[in-house]
Design a protein around this motif. Structure first.
Motif, mmCIF file in Angstrom:
data_model
loop_
_atom_site.group_PDB
_atom_site.id
_atom_site.type_symbol
_atom_site.label_atom_id
_atom_site.label_comp_id
_atom_site.label_asym_id
_atom_site.label_seq_id
_atom_site.Cartn_x
_atom_site.Cartn_y
_atom_site.Cartn_z
ATOM 1 N N ALA A 138 0.832 -1.207 0.000
ATOM 2 C CA ALA A 138 0.000 0.000 0.000
ATOM 3 C C ALA A 138 0.863 1.250 0.000
ATOM 4 N N VAL A 139 2.004 1.179 0.672
ATOM 5 C CA VAL A 139 2.922 2.321 0.667
ATOM 6 C C VAL A 139 3.397 2.613 -0.742
ATOM 7 N N GLY A 140 3.725 1.529 -1.480
ATOM 8 C CA GLY A 140 4.172 1.721 -2.859
ATOM 9 C C GLY A 140 3.102 2.375 -3.716
ATOM 10 N N ARG A 141 1.837 1.915 -3.572
ATOM 11 C CA ARG A 141 0.744 2.503 -4.339
ATOM 12 C C ARG A 141 0.532 3.964 -3.944
ATOM 13 N N THR A 142 0.663 4.210 -2.647
ATOM 14 C CA THR A 142 0.477 5.587 -2.174
ATOM 15 C C THR A 142 1.553 6.513 -2.720
ATOM 16 N N LEU A 143 2.785 6.007 -2.733
ATOM 17 C CA LEU A 143 3.863 6.835 -3.287
ATOM 18 C C LEU A 143 3.662 7.094 -4.776
ATOM 19 N N ASP A 144 3.106 6.092 -5.482
ATOM 20 C CA ASP A 144 2.779 6.316 -6.899
ATOM 21 C C ASP A 144 1.747 7.438 -7.053
ATOM 22 N N THR A 145 0.737 7.423 -6.166
ATOM 23 C CA THR A 145 -0.272 8.480 -6.207
ATOM 24 C C THR A 145 0.347 9.841 -5.938
ATOM 25 N N ILE A 146 1.240 9.884 -4.945
ATOM 26 C CA ILE A 146 1.904 11.152 -4.627
ATOM 27 C C ILE A 146 2.713 11.656 -5.824
ATOM 28 N N GLY A 147 3.463 10.735 -6.459
ATOM 29 C CA GLY A 147 4.264 11.143 -7.614
ATOM 30 C C GLY A 147 3.405 11.619 -8.759
ATOM 31 N N ARG A 148 2.303 10.895 -9.032
ATOM 32 C CA ARG A 148 1.421 11.286 -10.133
ATOM 33 C C ARG A 148 0.754 12.624 -9.853
ATOM 34 N N THR A 149 0.313 12.816 -8.619
ATOM 35 C CA THR A 149 -0.312 14.088 -8.255
ATOM 36 C C THR A 149 0.677 15.245 -8.380
ATOM 37 N N GLY A 150 1.905 15.024 -7.922
ATOM 38 C CA GLY A 150 2.921 16.073 -8.038
ATOM 39 C C GLY A 150 3.214 16.433 -9.487
ATOM 40 N N ARG A 151 3.295 15.402 -10.348
ATOM 41 C CA ARG A 151 3.562 15.685 -11.770
ATOM 42 C C ARG A 151 2.402 16.452 -12.407
ATOM 43 N N ASP A 152 1.157 16.053 -12.047
ATOM 44 C CA ASP A 152 0.000 16.761 -12.589
ATOM 45 C C ASP A 152 -0.003 18.231 -12.137
ATOM 46 N N ALA A 153 0.340 18.431 -10.853
ATOM 47 C CA ALA A 153 0.379 19.810 -10.342
ATOM 48 C C ALA A 153 1.433 20.631 -11.063
ATOM 49 N N LEU A 154 2.600 20.029 -11.294
ATOM 50 C CA LEU A 154 3.649 20.746 -12.028
ATOM 51 C C LEU A 154 3.204 21.072 -13.450
ATOM 52 N N ALA A 155 2.486 20.145 -14.090
ATOM 53 C CA ALA A 155 2.011 20.397 -15.461
ATOM 54 C C ALA A 155 1.038 21.569 -15.484
ATOM 55 N N GLU A 156 0.122 21.626 -14.509
ATOM 56 C CA GLU A 156 -0.836 22.735 -14.491
ATOM 57 C C GLU A 156 -0.148 24.046 -14.138
ATOM 58 N N LEU A 157 0.816 24.003 -13.223
ATOM 59 C CA LEU A 157 1.563 25.215 -12.915
ATOM 60 C C LEU A 157 2.332 25.709 -14.134
ATOM 61 N N ARG A 158 2.888 24.789 -14.897
ATOM 62 C CA ARG A 158 3.609 25.187 -16.115
ATOM 63 C C ARG A 158 2.651 25.848 -17.107
ATOM 64 N N ARG A 159 1.432 25.313 -17.193
ATOM 65 C CA ARG A 159 0.445 25.906 -18.091
ATOM 66 C C ARG A 159 0.076 27.326 -17.644
ATOM 67 N N LEU A 160 -0.068 27.520 -16.338
ATOM 68 C CA LEU A 160 -0.369 28.859 -15.841
ATOM 69 C C LEU A 160 0.772 29.825 -16.096
ATOM 70 N N LEU A 161 1.999 29.363 -15.958
ATOM 71 C CA LEU A 161 3.149 30.224 -16.264
ATOM 72 C C LEU A 161 3.177 30.595 -17.743
ATOM 73 N N GLU A 162 2.776 29.652 -18.601
ATOM 74 C CA GLU A 162 2.704 29.958 -20.028
ATOM 75 C C GLU A 162 1.653 31.036 -20.291
ATOM 76 N N VAL A 163 0.546 30.990 -19.535
ATOM 77 C CA VAL A 163 -0.468 32.032 -19.674
ATOM 78 C C VAL A 163 0.112 33.388 -19.299
ATOM 79 N N LEU A 164 0.905 33.417 -18.218
ATOM 80 C CA LEU A 164 1.507 34.680 -17.790
ATOM 81 C C LEU A 164 2.431 35.248 -18.852
ATOM 82 N N HIS A 165 3.166 34.390 -19.537
ATOM 83 C CA HIS A 165 4.156 34.862 -20.508
ATOM 84 C C HIS A 165 3.563 35.052 -21.900
#
Length: 372
Positions: A210-237
């Protein structure tokens, strides 16, 4: 042509060149056998017109003084064309600049000079009354033109101020939108990451898988958040062109699965004709409601997300139960969640109702009007 207009606006004196040409080539009407230098002296009285925009009052006084000298001298007295035209020009300038009080004094002085000329030299003309009264409409026209150009200038200034205000409002609205987007992205993603990290810490000894699955969720969530933040930065520029693609209702299932809670999803209706902006608002409202559930509901609380696409409206309802276990330690809150949802609903003239349920749970119900 635009370059020429800009060049002329920066060098207003060029507009006066035709006027100077009229003064120069106006037919002379001098009397007596005198030399050309003496006859040309009235032209010197007109030189202050070159700086009439910078010193309108001083120029008006000098022009009136020049007209007085002209009208009291037998040689130049009948050369009224230049004198009257120059007085009309300074009267126009004063009115255009909004100096009506001084313009009225100038108009009175012009009238006095014309009456003086009429008593002094009018009787020697064929029609003295017409020579005096007939020149007055020129000054009325100068005043009227001054009022017209002043009103036009004020209108231009007001339009520029309005455009500037609209620009500032657009910038403020864009900042608010980006702040709202950042809040939604970070609040949801960080809440999921913190919740799963706490769960992994508790399960690390009794359920390593379960720890392994949870860490996968954390990694996927972090990557998704970074992708959306990158999109917002593109909007700014990059501005408007960088706003797509945006999250849509097709990603709702992934959003529900990402939250790490037992949440049922029910989507009814056809979202095919849904505007992209409305889809984004629906997605963000569900995201914020799930974020509130993650932050405030007990660990064993269950939830339900219902999204209904109707011909003219989107209905959203997100509920969660109260659960039996004690609530987890409260996560930091910005206090902007409900305010952000309310702003999104108001954009589409909808309604928002949020509040606790009798069993200790919570419900968020929103509607977006997507067609008139």
């Amino acid at each position: 042509m635009e370059r020429l207009v800009v060049w002329v606006r920066r060098r207003r004196w060029t507009v006066d060149l035709p006027l100077y040409a009229v003064f120069l080539f106006l037919a002379p009407n001098w009397t007596g056998e005198v030399s050309w230098p003496v006859r040309a002296i009235p032209m010197l009285f007109l030189l202050p017109l070159l700086v009439r925009r910078r010193f309108p009052r001083a120029v008006a006084v000098l022009i009136l003084a020049g007209a007085l000298v002209t009208y009291t001298n037998e040689i130049w007295a009948y050369d009224r064309g230049r004198a009257e035209l120059s007085m009309a020009v300074v009267l126009f300038t004063l009115v255009q600049r909004g100096d009506r009080r001084f313009a009225a004094l100038t108009a009175g002085a012009i009238l006095a000079l014309d009456v003086t000329w009429g008593f002094s030299w009018g009787p020697q003309t064929q029609n003295p009354t017409l020579n005096v009264v007939g020149i007055i409409p020129i000054h009325f026209a100068a005043w009227a033109l001054g009022e017209f150009f002043r009103a036009k200038q004020q209108l231009t200034v007001e339009e520029e101020k309005r455009a500037e205000a609209q620009s500032r409002a657009a910038i403020a609205e864009e900042r608010t939108r980006i702040a709202r987007e950042l809040h939604d992205v970070l609040a949801h993603s960080m809440s999921v990451i913190v919740l799963n990290a706490e769960g992994a810490k508790l399960a690390r000894h009794r359920d390593p898988e379960a720890v392994g699955r949870t860490l996968d969720t954390i990694g996927r969530t972090g990557r998704d958040a970074l992708a959306e933040l990158r999109r917002l930065l593109e909007v700014l520029h990059a501005g408007q062109a960088a706003r797509s693609p945006q999250p849509t209702t097709a990603e709702l299932r992934g959003l529900v699965e990402q939250c790490g809670r037992a949440v049922a999803l029910e989507v009814t209706g056809d979202p095919g004709g849904l505007p992209a902006s409305a889809a984004l608002q629906a997605y963000r409202i569900v995201q914020e409601a799930l974020t509130n559930m993650i932050k405030h509901a007990p660990a064993d609380a269950t939830g339900r997300v219902e999204v209904a696409f109707e011909p003219a409206k989107i209905r959203i309802e997100v509920t969660n139960t109260g659960g039996q276990s004690p609530p987890a330690p409260a996560l930091p809150s910005s206090g902007r969640g409900l305010a952000g949802m309310r702003q999104r609903v108001e954009m589409y003239h909808g309604d928002l109702v949020a509040g606790p349920l009798p069993d200790g749970g919570y419900r968020v119900r929103a509607s977006l009007v997507v067609a008139s």
